[in-house]
Design a protein around this motif. Structure first.
Motif, mmCIF file in Angstrom:
data_model
loop_
_atom_site.group_PDB
_atom_site.id
_atom_site.type_symbol
_atom_site.label_atom_id
_atom_site.label_comp_id
_atom_site.label_asym_id
_atom_site.label_seq_id
_atom_site.Cartn_x
_atom_site.Cartn_y
_atom_site.Cartn_z
ATOM 1 N N ASP A 159 24.798 17.857 -38.473
ATOM 2 C CA ASP A 159 23.793 17.933 -37.417
ATOM 3 C C ASP A 159 22.534 17.166 -37.802
ATOM 4 O O ASP A 159 21.606 17.736 -38.382
ATOM 5 N N PRO A 160 22.486 15.847 -37.508
ATOM 6 C CA PRO A 160 21.223 15.124 -37.698
ATOM 7 C C PRO A 160 20.190 15.660 -36.697
ATOM 8 O O PRO A 160 20.400 15.607 -35.485
ATOM 9 N N GLY A 161 19.083 16.170 -37.192
ATOM 10 C CA GLY A 161 18.098 16.812 -36.325
ATOM 11 C C GLY A 161 17.465 15.865 -35.315
ATOM 12 O O GLY A 161 17.450 14.648 -35.481
ATOM 13 N N HIS A 162 16.956 16.471 -34.221
ATOM 14 C CA HIS A 162 16.171 15.764 -33.208
ATOM 15 C C HIS A 162 17.029 14.698 -32.508
ATOM 16 O O HIS A 162 18.217 14.864 -32.356
ATOM 17 N N GLY A 179 11.140 14.094 -33.659
ATOM 18 C CA GLY A 179 10.896 14.855 -34.871
ATOM 19 C C GLY A 179 9.585 14.429 -35.498
ATOM 20 O O GLY A 179 8.681 13.931 -34.823
ATOM 21 N N ALA A 180 9.488 14.591 -36.804
ATOM 22 C CA ALA A 180 8.271 14.184 -37.508
ATOM 23 C C ALA A 180 8.169 12.658 -37.529
ATOM 24 O O ALA A 180 9.174 11.962 -37.664
ATOM 25 N N SER A 181 6.948 12.152 -37.380
ATOM 26 C CA SER A 181 6.715 10.709 -37.390
ATOM 27 C C SER A 181 5.496 10.390 -38.238
ATOM 28 O O SER A 181 4.460 11.047 -38.122
ATOM 29 N N ALA A 182 5.631 9.386 -39.092
ATOM 30 C CA ALA A 182 4.508 8.925 -39.920
ATOM 31 C C ALA A 182 4.954 7.675 -40.659
ATOM 32 O O ALA A 182 6.157 7.419 -40.798
ATOM 33 N N ASN A 183 3.993 6.912 -41.118
ATOM 34 C CA ASN A 183 4.271 5.717 -41.925
ATOM 35 C C ASN A 183 5.265 4.777 -41.246
ATOM 36 O O ASN A 183 6.092 4.131 -41.898
ATOM 37 N N GLY A 184 5.168 4.684 -39.916
ATOM 38 C CA GLY A 184 6.010 3.768 -39.166
ATOM 39 C C GLY A 184 7.452 4.199 -39.031
ATOM 40 O O GLY A 184 8.298 3.385 -38.637
ATOM 41 N N MET A 185 7.752 5.467 -39.321
ATOM 42 C CA MET A 185 9.125 5.952 -39.268
ATOM 43 C C MET A 185 9.207 7.212 -38.417
ATOM 44 O O MET A 185 8.219 7.921 -38.232
#
Length: 241
Positions: free
Chosen positions: A7-10, A16-22
């Protein structure tokens, strides 16, 4: 036959969580597909089903209902974390109603050991929570949090394909050990390589100048190319002398 539900989340509209261009959704899908390919190519007697194999929206209820109706033996939910920019490391969860001596906890102990052997992250420990995917699944379930996307040191690893390969390998090693999976006779095993290609040679897959992985099994090589074909400008397969 052991049935593993990944189960890959989101996904989709939920990044999901986002930061640093990812975005978390992209990272965990990458890891999940690598886990799937390794299990399929290297082990006998295992079936794999995934909540998603592309960037699409899937509700929590759809994920657990699908795993339950399929009759999965183990549910592995893959995530990355975010908090305040300074938090770092790896942690995993089982449901908070379970004892430390439960079968789910024993599986988690093995998974935790194998993943932390290879991920080069701060070990934040084994934890419990009342997450939907842990509560509503009828089978043993684990949720792994593979680094903090908003921490500069963890983020550097999260954007490295070689590190993603090692994380996937840790998950695979844990699953194989927990369920005593039988390795295929043509699988060379060891490290991040995926078995045999008929001549035993090792091939590097290089994507836009960065090594994505190194493999011996033909199917692993082809799967690595397929993962990157749509997004890469250049994919090179190079035999290691």
């Amino acid at each position: 036959m052991v049935k593993i539900y990944l189960d890959p989340g989101h996904g989709g509209s939920d990044s999901g969580a986002s930061a640093n261009g990812m975005h978390e959704k992209d990272i965990v899908l990458d890891i999940g597909l690598r886990i799937r390919d390794m299990l399929r190519n290297e082990y006998e007697g295992v079936e794999i089903r995934m909540s998603r194999t592309t960037d699409r929206s899937v509700t929590l209820a759809q994920r657990t209902s699908d795993a339950n109706s399929w009759g999965a033996d183990y549910f592995v939910s893959i995530h990355v974390n975010a908090f305040n920019g300074s938090a770092r490391g790896y942690e995993d969860f089982i449901h908070n109603s379970l004892s430390d001596s439960s079968q789910t906890a024993r599986y988690r102990d093995i998974m935790h050991e194998e993943i932390t052997k290879v991920n080069d992250l701060v070990n934040r420990g084994k934890k419990k929570a009342n997450f939907h995917v842990l509560r509503e699944t009828r089978m043993s379930a684990i949720l792994t949090e593979n680094g903090f996307i908003d921490n500069a040191q963890d983020a550097a690893k999260l954007r490295d394909p070689n590190w993603l390969e090692r994380v996937a390998r840790g998950h695979v090693n844990g699953i194989a050990r927990a369920f005593n999976l039988t390795r295929r006779s043509n699988s060379g095993g060891g490290g991040s390589n995926g078995g045999g290609n008929g001549n035993g040679d090792l091939y590097r897959v290089i994507v836009d100048g960065t090594q994505e992985g190194a493999y011996r099994m033909r199917q692993n090589i082809l799967d690595a190319v397929d993962r990157n074909l749509d997004s890469a400008n250049e994919v090179i397969i190079r035999r290691v002398d």
